[in-house]
Design a protein around this motif. Sequence first.
Motif, PDB file in Angstrom:
ATOM      1  N   SER A 226       0.828  -1.208   0.000  1.00 24.40           N
ATOM      2  CA  SER A 226       0.000   0.000   0.000  1.00 24.40           C
ATOM      3  C   SER A 226       0.862   1.259   0.000  1.00 24.40           C
ATOM      4  O   SER A 226       0.554   2.243  -0.686  1.00 24.40           O
ATOM      5  N   ARG A 227       1.930   1.230   0.750  1.00 24.99           N
ATOM      6  CA  ARG A 227       2.851   2.378   0.789  1.00 24.99           C
ATOM      7  C   ARG A 227       3.403   2.660  -0.607  1.00 24.99           C
ATOM      8  O   ARG A 227       3.484   3.808  -1.046  1.00 24.99           O
ATOM      9  N   MET A 228       3.777   1.588  -1.307  1.00 24.99           N
ATOM     10  CA  MET A 228       4.285   1.741  -2.668  1.00 24.99           C
ATOM     11  C   MET A 228       3.227   2.341  -3.589  1.00 24.99           C
ATOM     12  O   MET A 228       3.510   3.270  -4.359  1.00 24.99           O
ATOM     13  N   ARG A 229       1.991   1.854  -3.508  1.00 24.50           N
ATOM     14  CA  ARG A 229       0.939   2.333  -4.388  1.00 24.50           C
ATOM     15  C   ARG A 229       0.582   3.795  -4.073  1.00 24.50           C
ATOM     16  O   ARG A 229       0.315   4.582  -4.992  1.00 24.50           O
ATOM     17  N   LEU A 230       0.585   4.170  -2.781  1.00 20.33           N
ATOM     18  CA  LEU A 230       0.317   5.566  -2.434  1.00 20.33           C
ATOM     19  C   LEU A 230       1.392   6.484  -2.992  1.00 20.33           C
ATOM     20  O   LEU A 230       1.101   7.594  -3.461  1.00 20.33           O
ATOM     21  N   GLU A 231       2.643   6.032  -2.928  1.00 19.40           N
ATOM     22  CA  GLU A 231       3.734   6.825  -3.509  1.00 19.40           C
ATOM     23  C   GLU A 231       3.576   6.975  -5.014  1.00 19.40           C
ATOM     24  O   GLU A 231       4.034   7.959  -5.612  1.00 19.40           O
ATOM     25  N   GLN A 232       2.893   6.021  -5.632  1.00 17.36           N
ATOM     26  CA  GLN A 232       2.664   6.066  -7.082  1.00 17.36           C
ATOM     27  C   GLN A 232       1.433   6.898  -7.439  1.00 17.36           C
ATOM     28  O   GLN A 232       1.124   7.058  -8.622  1.00 17.36           O
ATOM     29  N   GLY A 233       0.738   7.403  -6.415  1.00 23.42           N
ATOM     30  CA  GLY A 233      -0.394   8.290  -6.676  1.00 23.42           C
ATOM     31  C   GLY A 233      -1.758   7.685  -6.463  1.00 23.42           C
ATOM     32  O   GLY A 233      -2.776   8.320  -6.792  1.00 23.42           O
ATOM     33  N   ALA A 234      -1.831   6.471  -5.921  1.00 25.73           N
ATOM     34  CA  ALA A 234      -3.121   5.825  -5.707  1.00 25.73           C
ATOM     35  C   ALA A 234      -3.911   6.532  -4.603  1.00 25.73           C
ATOM     36  O   ALA A 234      -3.347   7.249  -3.768  1.00 25.73           O
ATOM     37  N   ARG A 235      -5.224   6.306  -4.563  1.00 27.71           N
ATOM     38  CA  ARG A 235      -6.088   6.918  -3.557  1.00 27.71           C
ATOM     39  C   ARG A 235      -5.953   6.180  -2.233  1.00 27.71           C
ATOM     40  O   ARG A 235      -5.916   4.952  -2.176  1.00 27.71           O
ATOM     41  N   LEU A 236      -5.914   6.933  -1.143  1.00 28.55           N
ATOM     42  CA  LEU A 236      -5.790   6.366   0.195  1.00 28.55           C
ATOM     43  C   LEU A 236      -6.928   5.394   0.487  1.00 28.55           C
ATOM     44  O   LEU A 236      -6.707   4.302   1.021  1.00 28.55           O
ATOM     45  N   SER A 237      -8.160   5.780   0.131  1.00 28.39           N
ATOM     46  CA  SER A 237      -9.316   4.955   0.454  1.00 28.39           C
ATOM     47  C   SER A 237      -9.313   3.616  -0.286  1.00 28.39           C
ATOM     48  O   SER A 237      -9.992   2.676   0.122  1.00 28.39           O
ATOM     49  N   ASP A 238      -8.546   3.511  -1.355  1.00 28.67           N
ATOM     50  CA  ASP A 238      -8.463   2.253  -2.102  1.00 28.67           C
ATOM     51  C   ASP A 238      -7.421   1.302  -1.520  1.00 28.67           C
ATOM     52  O   ASP A 238      -7.516   0.085  -1.715  1.00 28.67           O
ATOM     53  N   TYR A 239      -6.438   1.870  -0.817  1.00 32.51           N
ATOM     54  CA  TYR A 239      -5.295   1.035  -0.420  1.00 32.51           C
ATOM     55  C   TYR A 239      -4.986   1.041   1.073  1.00 32.51           C
ATOM     56  O   TYR A 239      -4.086   0.319   1.509  1.00 32.51           O
ATOM     57  N   TYR A 240      -5.722   1.845   1.858  1.00 36.69           N
ATOM     58  CA  TYR A 240      -5.478   1.799   3.301  1.00 36.69           C
ATOM     59  C   TYR A 240      -6.761   2.023   4.065  1.00 36.69           C
ATOM     60  O   TYR A 240      -7.228   3.170   4.168  1.00 36.69           O
ATOM     61  N   PRO A 241      -7.337   0.924   4.594  1.00 32.94           N
ATOM     62  CA  PRO A 241      -6.896  -0.467   4.403  1.00 32.94           C
ATOM     63  C   PRO A 241      -7.262  -0.977   3.014  1.00 32.94           C
ATOM     64  O   PRO A 241      -7.953  -0.282   2.258  1.00 32.94           O
ATOM     65  N   LEU A 242      -6.825  -2.175   2.704  1.00 30.27           N
ATOM     66  CA  LEU A 242      -7.088  -2.736   1.388  1.00 30.27           C
ATOM     67  C   LEU A 242      -8.579  -2.967   1.181  1.00 30.27           C
ATOM     68  O   LEU A 242      -9.281  -3.436   2.076  1.00 30.27           O
ATOM     69  N   SER A 243      -9.045  -2.610  -0.013  1.00 34.35           N
ATOM     70  CA  SER A 243     -10.406  -2.949  -0.416  1.00 34.35           C
ATOM     71  C   SER A 243     -10.373  -4.358  -1.021  1.00 34.35           C
ATOM     72  O   SER A 243      -9.292  -4.913  -1.247  1.00 34.35           O
ATOM     73  N   PRO A 244     -11.534  -4.953  -1.283  1.00 34.61           N
ATOM     74  CA  PRO A 244     -11.512  -6.282  -1.923  1.00 34.61           C
ATOM     75  C   PRO A 244     -10.712  -6.288  -3.225  1.00 34.61           C
ATOM     76  O   PRO A 244      -9.960  -7.230  -3.507  1.00 34.61           O
ATOM     77  N   ASN A 245     -10.854  -5.247  -4.032  1.00 38.52           N
ATOM     78  CA  ASN A 245     -10.122  -5.198  -5.298  1.00 38.52           C
ATOM     79  C   ASN A 245      -8.621  -5.029  -5.070  1.00 38.52           C
ATOM     80  O   ASN A 245      -7.801  -5.700  -5.716  1.00 38.52           O
ATOM     81  N   SER A 246      -8.259  -4.115  -4.166  1.00 41.68           N
ATOM     82  CA  SER A 246      -6.835  -3.902  -3.934  1.00 41.68           C
ATOM     83  C   SER A 246      -6.213  -5.080  -3.185  1.00 41.68           C
ATOM     84  O   SER A 246      -5.012  -5.346  -3.327  1.00 41.68           O
ATOM     85  N   ARG A 247      -7.016  -5.819  -2.435  1.00 44.60           N
ATOM     86  CA  ARG A 247      -6.513  -7.020  -1.784  1.00 44.60           C
ATOM     87  C   ARG A 247      -6.115  -8.053  -2.826  1.00 44.60           C
ATOM     88  O   ARG A 247      -5.065  -8.686  -2.729  1.00 44.60           O
ATOM     89  N   ALA A 248      -6.940  -8.218  -3.849  1.00 40.35           N
ATOM     90  CA  ALA A 248      -6.621  -9.151  -4.932  1.00 40.35           C
ATOM     91  C   ALA A 248      -5.348  -8.691  -5.664  1.00 40.35           C
ATOM     92  O   ALA A 248      -4.487  -9.508  -6.018  1.00 40.35           O
ATOM     93  N   GLU A 249      -5.234  -7.378  -5.852  1.00 43.72           N
ATOM     94  CA  GLU A 249      -4.035  -6.827  -6.500  1.00 43.72           C
ATOM     95  C   GLU A 249      -2.796  -7.094  -5.641  1.00 43.72           C
ATOM     96  O   GLU A 249      -1.734  -7.463  -6.148  1.00 43.72           O
TER      97      GLU A 249
END
Length: 263
Positions: A226-249
């Motif tokens: 999640s830290r890596m994806r946030l640094e890449q510009g992802a939305r906080l609500s998608d990756y912290y905590p993981l959503s079902p989709n981001s969990r699969a990713e």
Amino acid sequence: MDTENPMSRVWPLPVRGEPFQRADADSIRRMEAIGAATACAKLHSMGVTRTAVQGPTALETGSRVVGSALTLQFMPQREDVASGLGQEYVERDTALWAVLETVQPGDVLVVQAWGSNFTGCFGDMLVRYFKRRGGAGIVVDGRIRDAARVRELGVPIWCTGTTPHYASQTDLFPWAYDVPVAAGGVLCLPGDVVVADDDGAVIVPAGKAQELIQDAEDHEDWESFSRMRLEQGARLSDYYPLSPNSRAEYEQWRDNQAKLPAR
């Protein structure tokens, strides 16, 4: 009765608890990657809600330790039983000296000192001896003395501050070791696991260590993702905590990481 030792006249001191089993080396090794905050949060979700030792902070920023708990208990002085009136020389017949002779490599000494502002539980000589015996760190809900020399020793210590007083100079006396202690409002049993860093010290019940490790290892991994994806510009609500989709990713990313050759 030992007539030479005034502490034996009313109540035999020092008190020593029952033999205990230290945490196994593999659990300690695996827990070294787990931060205090993660350990505390995971234990809370497991139903163990009082694990963060309140009051003590790291004497040196950046300190970290994981180890099996060795315990020491201070109790209030009472002049007919035990007091500091005999000055420091009395202390070498107490639990403070006795517990240091039992230190094994990797132990973390957890001390109940009631948050006292006037009790210097450890100083240069005692910490020096603790280090020589292989002790890994000290968590004390009270104070230390000889702060400059203690810092030079490099032993990770969590305490409530410093004082010029020695251990039994004012209101407390080293009473017992290898017994359950209350450190900063938290119960610590001999053989529990201590995880401490800049966030504070956390007591991990020995019986919960394996469950915590399994849960926390996954938590640390997905937080790295999640830290890596946030640094890449992802939305906080998608990756912290993981959503079902981001969990699969994340699980796909984890599987790909496992296939990479070791460096």
